[in-house]
Scaffold this motif. Sequence first.
Motif: not given
Lengths: 364, 364, 364, 364
Positions: A297, A300-301, C159-161, C163-165, C167, C199-200
């Motif tokens: 993430a 990507r940002i 943020v990573t969690t 973003t994975e959602a 995706d 990011a997503g």
Amino acid sequence: MEGQIKRIGVLTGGGDCPGLNAVIRAVVKTAIRRYNLEVIGIIDGFYGLVNDIMEPMTEEKVAGILHRGGTILGTTNRDNPFRYAVEKEGQLTFEDRSEQCIENLRRRGIDGLVVIGGDGSLSIGLEFHKKGIPVVGVPKTIDNDLSATDVTFGFDSAVTTATEALDRLHTTAESHHRIMILEVMGRYAGWIALYSGVAGGADVILIPEIPFDLAKVCDHIRARAEKGRKFSIVVIAEGAKEMGGEMVVQKMVAQSHDPVRLGGIGQSIGQKLEMCTGMETRVTVLGHVQRGGSPTAQDRILSTRYGSAAVDAVMEGKFGHMVALRTPKILAVPLQEAVGTAKQVNPDGQIVKAAKSVGISFGD
Amino acid sequence: MEGQIKRIGVLTGGGDCPGLNAVIRAVVKTAIRRYNLEVIGIIDGFYGLVNDIMEPMTEEKVAGILHRGGTILGTTNRDNPFRYAVEKEGQLTFEDRSEQCIENLRRRGIDGLVVIGGDGSLSIGLEFHKKGIPVVGVPKTIDNDLSATDVTFGFDSAVTTATEALDRLHTTAESHHRIMILEVMGRYAGWIALYSGVAGGADVILIPEIPFDLAKVCDHIRARAEKGRKFSIVVIAEGAKEMGGEMVVQKMVAQSHDPVRLGGIGQSIGQKLEMCTGMETRVTVLGHVQRGGSPTAQDRILSTRYGSAAVDAVMEGKFGHMVALRTPKILAVPLQEAVGTAKQVNPDGQIVKAAKSVGISFGD
Amino acid sequence: MEGQIKRIGVLTGGGDCPGLNAVIRAVVKTAIRRYNLEVIGIIDGFYGLVNDIMEPMTEEKVAGILHRGGTILGTTNRDNPFRYAVEKEGQLTFEDRSEQCIENLRRRGIDGLVVIGGDGSLSIGLEFHKKGIPVVGVPKTIDNDLSATDVTFGFDSAVTTATEALDRLHTTAESHHRIMILEVMGRYAGWIALYSGVAGGADVILIPEIPFDLAKVCDHIRARAEKGRKFSIVVIAEGAKEMGGEMVVQKMVAQSHDPVRLGGIGQSIGQKLEMCTGMETRVTVLGHVQRGGSPTAQDRILSTRYGSAAVDAVMEGKFGHMVALRTPKILAVPLQEAVGTAKQVNPDGQIVKAAKSVGISFGD
Amino acid sequence: MEGQIKRIGVLTGGGDCPGLNAVIRAVVKTAIRRYNLEVIGIIDGFYGLVNDIMEPMTEEKVAGILHRGGTILGTTNRDNPFRYAVEKEGQLTFEDRSEQCIENLRRRGIDGLVVIGGDGSLSIGLEFHKKGIPVVGVPKTIDNDLSATDVTFGFDSAVTTATEALDRLHTTAESHHRIMILEVMGRYAGWIALYSGVAGGADVILIPEIPFDLAKVCDHIRARAEKGRKFSIVVIAEGAKEMGGEMVVQKMVAQSHDPVRLGGIGQSIGQKLEMCTGMETRVTVLGHVQRGGSPTAQDRILSTRYGSAAVDAVMEGKFGHMVALRTPKILAVPLQEAVGTAKQVNPDGQIVKAAKSVGISFGD
């Protein structure tokens, strides 16, 4: 100035790096949406610039690529237009093809060139800038060894990949009372080894910036075993150096550059550690796995911000500059400042100090 | 019979494998909750059995370990009680210590022994069974090469790790027009290579069961390049064999068993492919990363079912048996049927056929 | 000063956050290894401080917790010693129990207190500091809304969690030509929504800092559909506000704070978007999934640096301060500067501008 | 027969599901490479069949989609050609458009139709088969509730997504001493809840097949708390039923089918559990996150095998059949046997028994 720019080119140079597609997407979208520009994609890096292999970019072409590794434009890490390898009568010679590139850009009406690359590609970009080509750079390298920016895109993804490997090795090391070695990328700078080592709970981190004494590494691992921690995790940057033994190790590293040759330093140190500790040792060489896959993430940002800011810089006429993160801002800094010297880990800096505080040995 | 069993032992033997902790947890919980038994954990596999290193297990001790890689009991893949290595006057000799093990079990009042292991550990378990010890086995191996069960636990996790590596290599291969080689585990059976190759979109899969012709591999990669797919992904099981060249490759593989030596076959084939195709080639050796890390959901479920069923089997007096998946059921099958012969990939089976249908070459 | 400190306490307060264990580990290891201190763990945050529930920490206790979510010390987000809820004769009253805490610390000989928490916990820490307790703070919040530091730990993981959602929702949105809404945390600041949205690859991001006009959101989604992009991804911070409609939305948000109530704003906006666009709409509320799980590599590094630097700050007598990241350095800044005002997204800042450049609408 | 088939069609119907692209890819590649067929992609499921929206498929079009979620062909879960919704003079009426479909297929010369779908889409496929269209089905549903096959593709991915969410909730539940509820998909069958609950270490699993007694659930959670496990994880299938209270709960579930409405049963049970246990409770509704994202390695393999076997079945003339996994083989089974009855969890089966053995309550 702004009004005069109508068409920009974009290329990716050097080794693959997570986030390249995210930068390309941001360049294309910002150019089209914000500034109403045309964008020309140059295929396979400087090879395409020399040979005029280019194609118009559309929003359609960059749809759905934000999270994808690799580069839809392709890349090579060999072709330098100023020293372009040509085979003539069975002989390999090097020629300056930069004028051909300039001619290609002019003929296609490209008013600005975004070069996404590491030290090598940005140095070529700087040379083109000196010859009058309006270049803006975007700092790319998984190694994070570029000066003038807090961080390059791709680094966080490479660290994440290496950390995941360490998480996996950890459980196995512990179950088997073994030494587990992970060799990661980093010939001149140990950033990936340092960051993934701290994140992955390594016991030993060996990096080029801190020459190590193998006896101290052995002592550290044995001391752990005596305290009941009968396993150790060792992260080694491919450019790690033994104290007073640079020559030998350098040679080994040199071999590991050879395309398919593997495991110079990791294997060499592994054998020595097995001997001096008497503990079973296993080596993993992550290799190009570190260069691929979906960017994190954060990458990507950062890539999106870099790509967008690069087009802003083109429109502001900041040629010969590179976009750079100076937290929390993205600035444009002269390429001259950015290239030529690798940013290395400070052996006396805070991160190394924190790592030592939590018990990590650097063999020094 | 059921009423007489009061106390069972559990040990993990052989190489590390995702799901070991999930099996241990299920054994302990099922024994305590369902059958009101005591459970004794035997430390470091058969080493602990010989040397009487054991400790009582509680639900507390197995709390929170379901998703963790490794084994909280520890394991070794060297110690065989029937041929136990002892150093005497500087000489390494082998002794039969099985009676000592039996004495240890009897003295501690252990009425049933759950052996979680692969072919080696289960063979030892079978020998103990023949000497009257009430043994139940649980089939463990990332290689999936155990007969008598549809699948072993750990296999899905290893395949997933290798597939993630292939996903990462894919983008890099494509961006660079390179051949990317991934060497995975599998000395006698190519299951990991086959499954991860199909899941990771490999172009070539080389496994022990299908001796390959290097010329055909080169042809396949060149044919792809001619059709515009200028990269190829090659997955190689460490035990892959060249047609008519077994002797040479075998020697290479033998070396790769050596603790810290790396990249026998992957490196060797990589060099040859680079020569015959003229394409840049890179090699990654995943190594023990495949053995570690959190098990997949599927492996956690299978491990839980195996562990629970193993205690059921103990209570039903099914000694000398191993729990096995015969989809959708878990059955107990004689250890005699399960050990001794590796389950190999059928070169004419459905999966290989499907792989070929989607364009994968096996070099045959 | 340094020589006088012998024993420090550490507690975690407020909501769960990935990286808490990594901070605890770094505090304990740095204190023991670098400074030879004793460390007392205070259980369940300020609740344990009031009620004197504490236990000595050892390196053993923090082994293997670096990568684990949660906090081994426990936490509550209710208990404020200065306004401590007590039930008396069936009535809930609030009492000042701070003196009791101070007495507990003195009796146990705790010379320094490391408070790991967000705005609430750090404010309590500041109050204790004003009463003479030697407090050092560590900035924790997945929301990233703490002033005085570039970033808090836990934010990158959240943020990573998210973003994975995103995706995952992306592929489904595209296949079904739907609007997919993801409601993420962030009552007062939209950092998680902004970062995960960029990011997503979100099409719309709604955050508290930029009141939105629903008509503009609909227009944006319809315009996309007309251009052939027949789906849209919308990320909504739970505190997002409709222009001129704050009162209504606020009420909705207030409800969503209620323990088990769900989907205030996401559901409300979803229904409106479905009506105005005529497109099928689906809502996901990530909830506490954002607070849990293994921290990212970046968060593990930041947490390790914070924890280690907090002990350094204690030894340097920097009480009433909080460790803070001012890239690339960790500094100690006065708690007074850090608490009380939330750090919000700048609607005119670079990140929002870049997001708009790549085509994201904020409904403004 | 084989010689006569020249051109096949392929469509995806019903809800999105990880692995759809992998099936499409295998169908296209097998048809072209193995059988030299032409392949026509039908866009947006049966909607495209009715309205003749189709396009030729090439290997190029399916390159790089193996690991991608969603379906490049698009899908709807509304359109049934035998009962096709048409708006006439402001009224919604249903018409039989199946002849139009048949005509479309004939005119385009499509000799075989591969229908990738769940119970609904396969039932439509069966109706077409009865009207003489040569249909072969591929069993798709994340819910795994299709009879006649060991497992459907997409299920393992959905279980993995839910398990990852549980892993994250676990650490938070533990740190906060809370009840964490995860509502997952499954209206008529509890497979996702059961498998993810076992894999994610749930304490309570509530599924449609085992009506629960809320008092027993409360008792279980309280008993855990008394033993010092002051948190509980509860997984609820959206179709879970309270004993004797089906009517009420059914109504709630019915509402949750409404596009943007959320959290029927999870929220309802959460409120009750909070009341009866006095413990803080939080609810997460995973929603469509379960349908998206990259398929697991296992699902990619299964999808590839299914897709390839479906074309084999077409060539063998096995119309009116569906490919099905009967471990370890893929067979063709009559669609008649596969549709109409949902495969449900056996309350007395091995998996439920194992789950209970490790301490999971089903509230029965």
